[in-house]
Design a protein around this motif. Structure first.
Motif, PDB file in Angstrom:
ATOM      1  N   LEU A   1     -32.759  62.464 -10.287  1.00  0.00           N
ATOM      2  CA  LEU A   1     -33.666  63.402 -11.101  1.00  0.00           C
ATOM      3  C   LEU A   1     -35.070  63.377 -10.712  1.00  0.00           C
ATOM      4  O   LEU A   1     -35.619  62.215 -11.550  1.00  0.00           O
ATOM      5  CB  LEU A   1     -33.094  63.643 -12.429  1.00  0.00           C
ATOM      6  CG  LEU A   1     -33.799  64.685 -13.465  1.00  0.00           C
ATOM      7  CD1 LEU A   1     -33.400  65.929 -12.809  1.00  0.00           C
ATOM      8  CD2 LEU A   1     -33.225  64.294 -14.693  1.00  0.00           C
ATOM      9  N   LEU A   2     -35.836  64.222 -10.360  1.00  0.00           N
ATOM     10  CA  LEU A   2     -37.145  64.060 -10.136  1.00  0.00           C
ATOM     11  C   LEU A   2     -37.803  65.372 -10.777  1.00  0.00           C
ATOM     12  O   LEU A   2     -37.723  66.448 -10.373  1.00  0.00           O
ATOM     13  CB  LEU A   2     -37.553  64.231  -8.538  1.00  0.00           C
ATOM     14  CG  LEU A   2     -39.076  64.222  -8.218  1.00  0.00           C
ATOM     15  CD1 LEU A   2     -39.772  62.930  -8.772  1.00  0.00           C
ATOM     16  CD2 LEU A   2     -39.090  64.179  -6.688  1.00  0.00           C
ATOM     17  N   VAL A   3     -38.634  64.751 -11.961  1.00  0.00           N
ATOM     18  CA  VAL A   3     -39.275  65.839 -12.780  1.00  0.00           C
ATOM     19  C   VAL A   3     -40.678  66.016 -12.319  1.00  0.00           C
ATOM     20  O   VAL A   3     -41.455  64.809 -12.109  1.00  0.00           O
ATOM     21  CB  VAL A   3     -39.283  65.271 -14.325  1.00  0.00           C
ATOM     22  CG1 VAL A   3     -39.841  66.468 -15.162  1.00  0.00           C
ATOM     23  CG2 VAL A   3     -37.764  65.056 -14.698  1.00  0.00           C
TER      24      VAL A   3
ATOM     25  N   GLN B   1     -42.981  62.265 -21.222  1.00  0.00           N
ATOM     26  CA  GLN B   1     -42.279  61.312 -20.395  1.00  0.00           C
ATOM     27  C   GLN B   1     -41.227  60.284 -21.166  1.00  0.00           C
ATOM     28  O   GLN B   1     -40.409  59.910 -20.913  1.00  0.00           O
ATOM     29  CB  GLN B   1     -43.319  60.449 -19.699  1.00  0.00           C
ATOM     30  CG  GLN B   1     -44.137  61.267 -18.731  1.00  0.00           C
ATOM     31  CD  GLN B   1     -44.789  60.652 -17.451  1.00  0.00           C
ATOM     32  OE1 GLN B   1     -44.320  60.417 -16.606  1.00  0.00           O
ATOM     33  NE2 GLN B   1     -45.880  60.118 -17.863  1.00  0.00           N
ATOM     34  N   ILE B   2     -41.928  59.801 -22.484  1.00  0.00           N
ATOM     35  CA  ILE B   2     -41.069  58.857 -23.195  1.00  0.00           C
ATOM     36  C   ILE B   2     -39.743  59.485 -23.578  1.00  0.00           C
ATOM     37  O   ILE B   2     -38.787  58.987 -23.813  1.00  0.00           O
ATOM     38  CB  ILE B   2     -42.260  58.444 -24.274  1.00  0.00           C
ATOM     39  CG1 ILE B   2     -43.164  57.341 -24.061  1.00  0.00           C
ATOM     40  CG2 ILE B   2     -41.251  57.587 -25.605  1.00  0.00           C
ATOM     41  CD1 ILE B   2     -44.063  56.799 -24.852  1.00  0.00           C
ATOM     42  N   ASN B   3     -39.776  60.877 -23.946  1.00  0.00           N
ATOM     43  CA  ASN B   3     -38.735  61.540 -24.345  1.00  0.00           C
ATOM     44  C   ASN B   3     -37.748  61.817 -23.125  1.00  0.00           C
ATOM     45  O   ASN B   3     -36.477  61.739 -23.613  1.00  0.00           O
ATOM     46  CB  ASN B   3     -39.053  62.925 -24.925  1.00  0.00           C
ATOM     47  CG  ASN B   3     -39.621  62.751 -26.479  1.00  0.00           C
ATOM     48  OD1 ASN B   3     -39.578  61.637 -27.215  1.00  0.00           O
ATOM     49  ND2 ASN B   3     -40.531  63.688 -26.818  1.00  0.00           N
TER      50      ASN B   3
ATOM     51  N   ILE C   1     -33.981  58.461 -12.776  1.00  0.00           N
ATOM     52  CA  ILE C   1     -34.963  59.493 -13.430  1.00  0.00           C
ATOM     53  C   ILE C   1     -36.243  59.127 -12.879  1.00  0.00           C
ATOM     54  O   ILE C   1     -36.929  58.036 -13.027  1.00  0.00           O
ATOM     55  CB  ILE C   1     -35.011  59.565 -14.693  1.00  0.00           C
ATOM     56  CG1 ILE C   1     -33.524  59.796 -15.131  1.00  0.00           C
ATOM     57  CG2 ILE C   1     -35.950  60.667 -15.234  1.00  0.00           C
ATOM     58  CD1 ILE C   1     -33.374  59.745 -16.690  1.00  0.00           C
ATOM     59  N   ALA C   2     -37.088  60.007 -12.171  1.00  0.00           N
ATOM     60  CA  ALA C   2     -38.379  59.713 -11.820  1.00  0.00           C
ATOM     61  C   ALA C   2     -39.468  60.990 -12.367  1.00  0.00           C
ATOM     62  O   ALA C   2     -38.943  61.976 -12.215  1.00  0.00           O
ATOM     63  CB  ALA C   2     -38.745  59.685 -10.463  1.00  0.00           C
ATOM     64  N   SER C   3     -40.417  60.665 -13.124  1.00  0.00           N
ATOM     65  CA  SER C   3     -41.262  61.661 -13.545  1.00  0.00           C
ATOM     66  C   SER C   3     -42.752  61.656 -13.217  1.00  0.00           C
ATOM     67  O   SER C   3     -43.263  60.558 -12.888  1.00  0.00           O
ATOM     68  CB  SER C   3     -41.386  61.446 -15.219  1.00  0.00           C
ATOM     69  OG  SER C   3     -42.575  62.239 -15.564  1.00  0.00           O
ATOM     70  N   ALA C   4     -43.114  62.868 -12.493  1.00  0.00           N
ATOM     71  CA  ALA C   4     -44.249  63.148 -12.135  1.00  0.00           C
ATOM     72  C   ALA C   4     -45.132  64.146 -12.701  1.00  0.00           C
ATOM     73  O   ALA C   4     -45.842  64.911 -12.084  1.00  0.00           O
ATOM     74  CB  ALA C   4     -44.237  63.209 -10.411  1.00  0.00           C
ATOM     75  N   ALA C   5     -44.652  64.248 -13.730  1.00  0.00           N
ATOM     76  CA  ALA C   5     -45.227  65.381 -14.784  1.00  0.00           C
ATOM     77  C   ALA C   5     -45.944  64.885 -15.831  1.00  0.00           C
ATOM     78  O   ALA C   5     -45.780  63.818 -16.361  1.00  0.00           O
ATOM     79  CB  ALA C   5     -43.943  66.322 -15.107  1.00  0.00           C
TER      80      ALA C   5
ATOM     81  N   ILE D   1     -32.183  65.954  -7.303  1.00  0.00           N
ATOM     82  CA  ILE D   1     -32.225  67.160  -8.200  1.00  0.00           C
ATOM     83  C   ILE D   1     -33.780  67.320  -8.698  1.00  0.00           C
ATOM     84  O   ILE D   1     -34.280  66.355  -9.186  1.00  0.00           O
ATOM     85  CB  ILE D   1     -31.360  66.991  -9.414  1.00  0.00           C
ATOM     86  CG1 ILE D   1     -30.000  66.657  -8.614  1.00  0.00           C
ATOM     87  CG2 ILE D   1     -31.351  68.316 -10.234  1.00  0.00           C
ATOM     88  CD1 ILE D   1     -29.178  65.909 -10.029  1.00  0.00           C
ATOM     89  N   THR D   2     -34.362  68.557  -8.484  1.00  0.00           N
ATOM     90  CA  THR D   2     -35.646  68.647  -8.782  1.00  0.00           C
ATOM     91  C   THR D   2     -35.692  69.549 -10.028  1.00  0.00           C
ATOM     92  O   THR D   2     -34.831  70.277 -10.375  1.00  0.00           O
ATOM     93  CB  THR D   2     -36.581  69.632  -7.682  1.00  0.00           C
ATOM     94  OG1 THR D   2     -35.869  70.854  -7.652  1.00  0.00           O
ATOM     95  CG2 THR D   2     -36.567  68.894  -6.441  1.00  0.00           C
ATOM     96  N   ALA D   3     -36.705  69.042 -11.082  1.00  0.00           N
ATOM     97  CA  ALA D   3     -36.829  69.621 -12.304  1.00  0.00           C
ATOM     98  C   ALA D   3     -38.422  70.005 -12.460  1.00  0.00           C
ATOM     99  O   ALA D   3     -39.179  69.238 -12.377  1.00  0.00           O
ATOM    100  CB  ALA D   3     -36.280  68.689 -13.450  1.00  0.00           C
ATOM    101  N   SER D   4     -38.649  71.130 -13.206  1.00  0.00           N
ATOM    102  CA  SER D   4     -39.860  71.481 -13.572  1.00  0.00           C
ATOM    103  C   SER D   4     -39.834  72.752 -14.466  1.00  0.00           C
ATOM    104  O   SER D   4     -38.920  73.185 -14.732  1.00  0.00           O
ATOM    105  CB  SER D   4     -40.992  71.661 -12.480  1.00  0.00           C
ATOM    106  OG  SER D   4     -40.736  72.534 -11.524  1.00  0.00           O
ATOM    107  N   ARG D   5     -40.930  73.309 -14.875  1.00  0.00           N
ATOM    108  CA  ARG D   5     -40.804  74.659 -15.409  1.00  0.00           C
ATOM    109  C   ARG D   5     -40.782  75.771 -14.565  1.00  0.00           C
ATOM    110  O   ARG D   5     -39.931  76.667 -15.190  1.00  0.00           O
ATOM    111  CB  ARG D   5     -42.311  74.784 -16.271  1.00  0.00           C
ATOM    112  CG  ARG D   5     -42.603  73.857 -17.460  1.00  0.00           C
ATOM    113  CD  ARG D   5     -43.877  73.843 -18.134  1.00  0.00           C
ATOM    114  NE  ARG D   5     -44.818  73.718 -16.903  1.00  0.00           N
ATOM    115  CZ  ARG D   5     -46.152  73.549 -17.104  1.00  0.00           C
ATOM    116  NH1 ARG D   5     -46.530  73.367 -18.511  1.00  0.00           N
ATOM    117  NH2 ARG D   5     -47.008  73.280 -16.135  1.00  0.00           N
TER     118      ARG D   5
END
Ligand SMILES: NC(=O)c1ccc[n+]([C@@H]2O[C@H](COP(=O)([O-])OP(=O)(O)OC[C@H]3O[C@@H](n4cnc5c(N)ncnc54)[C@H](OP(=O)(O)O)[C@@H]3O)[C@@H](O)[C@H]2O)c1
Length: 199
Positions: free
Chosen positions: A4-6, A90-92, A59-63, A27-31
């Motif tokens: 899951l890539l945010v 990001q912590i949530n 899970i990877a976050s780049a947001a 799986i891409t995620a953003s607004r």
């Protein structure tokens, strides 16, 4: 393997996508314009995303947003942008996403060079970066079920020169490939509690 890539559409997210796309299901995620919609400043939105996506291996976050401005002029409200987005957002993802990660999975968050090598107007972003770094180091020792957690701290990407170049005088821009590889190390490697500095 399912990632899951945010923030997948962003500059860093695109570098991660390019690096990982051949090997894993992403799986891409953003607004906007992603497989699944999420606003990381809302815990309800994060929970909805995980209910929709279900279990993943990584899970990877780049947001994560932050207000850029002089400390002397910054209002508490402006400072909250980084708190709500880059730091707690990001912590949530970790707190709400942990139960959706398979055994031996991983979490990778994004920080940035500004916590180590300051420039003007970046104190709020640096605050969020430092908070994430401390959280990752501490959380790593109690991750359950073999789950690993790291963060990637990029310098200014070559792809961001147009946007941020004037702010980063004397900084050597880093190749997107190197940033993507740092995420790859975190996602597919074995280390945990690490700061991958790409400076
Ligand atoms: N670019 C650099 O040189 C660099 C260097 C070091 C650190 N960083 C840090 O890395 C992070 C990403 O930077 P970037 O340059 O890749 O940013 P970017 O190009 O603006 O991309 C940000 C990504 O995150 C998503 N996003 C933004 N706010 C969100 C929210 N509240 N909820 C969910 N998704 C959200 C955006 O999509 P939507 O707008 O559709 O939601 C987009 O996909 C930032 O925290 C930045 O400070 C960047």
């Amino acid at each position: 393997m399912k990632l899951l890539l945010v923030g997948a559409n962003g500059t860093i997210g695109s570098a991660v996508y390019k690096e990982m796309n051949n090997d894993v299901e992403i799986i891409t995620a953003s607004r906007t314009n992603s497989d699944v919609e999420v606003d990381i400043t809302s815990t309800a939105s994060i929970s909805r995303m995980f209910e929709q996506v279900g279990h993943v291996d990584a899970i990877a976050s780049a947001a994560g947003a932050a207000h850029f401005g002089y400390v002397e002029e910054m209002t508490p409200k402006q400072n909250l942008i980084a708190v709500d987005s880059k730091l707690l957002g990001q912590i949530n993802l970790v707190l709400l996403g942990l139960k959706y990660i398979h055994n031996n999975g991983s979490i990778t968050l994004t920080t940035g060079i500004l916590m180590d090598d300051p420039i003007e107007k970046a104190a709020s972003a640096a605050m969020a970066n430092g908070g994430i770094r401390a959280f990752v180091k501490s959380a790593a020792i109690e991750m359950p079920r073999g789950i690993r957690i790291n963060h990637v701290s990029p310098g200014m990407l070559e792809d961001s020169i147009e946007k941020y170049g004037p702010l980063f005088q004397g900084f050597e821009p880093v190749a997107s490939k190197r940033v993507g590889l740092a995420f790859r190390k975190s996602i597919l490697g074995a280390q945990t509690g690490q700061s991958y500095n790409v400076y």
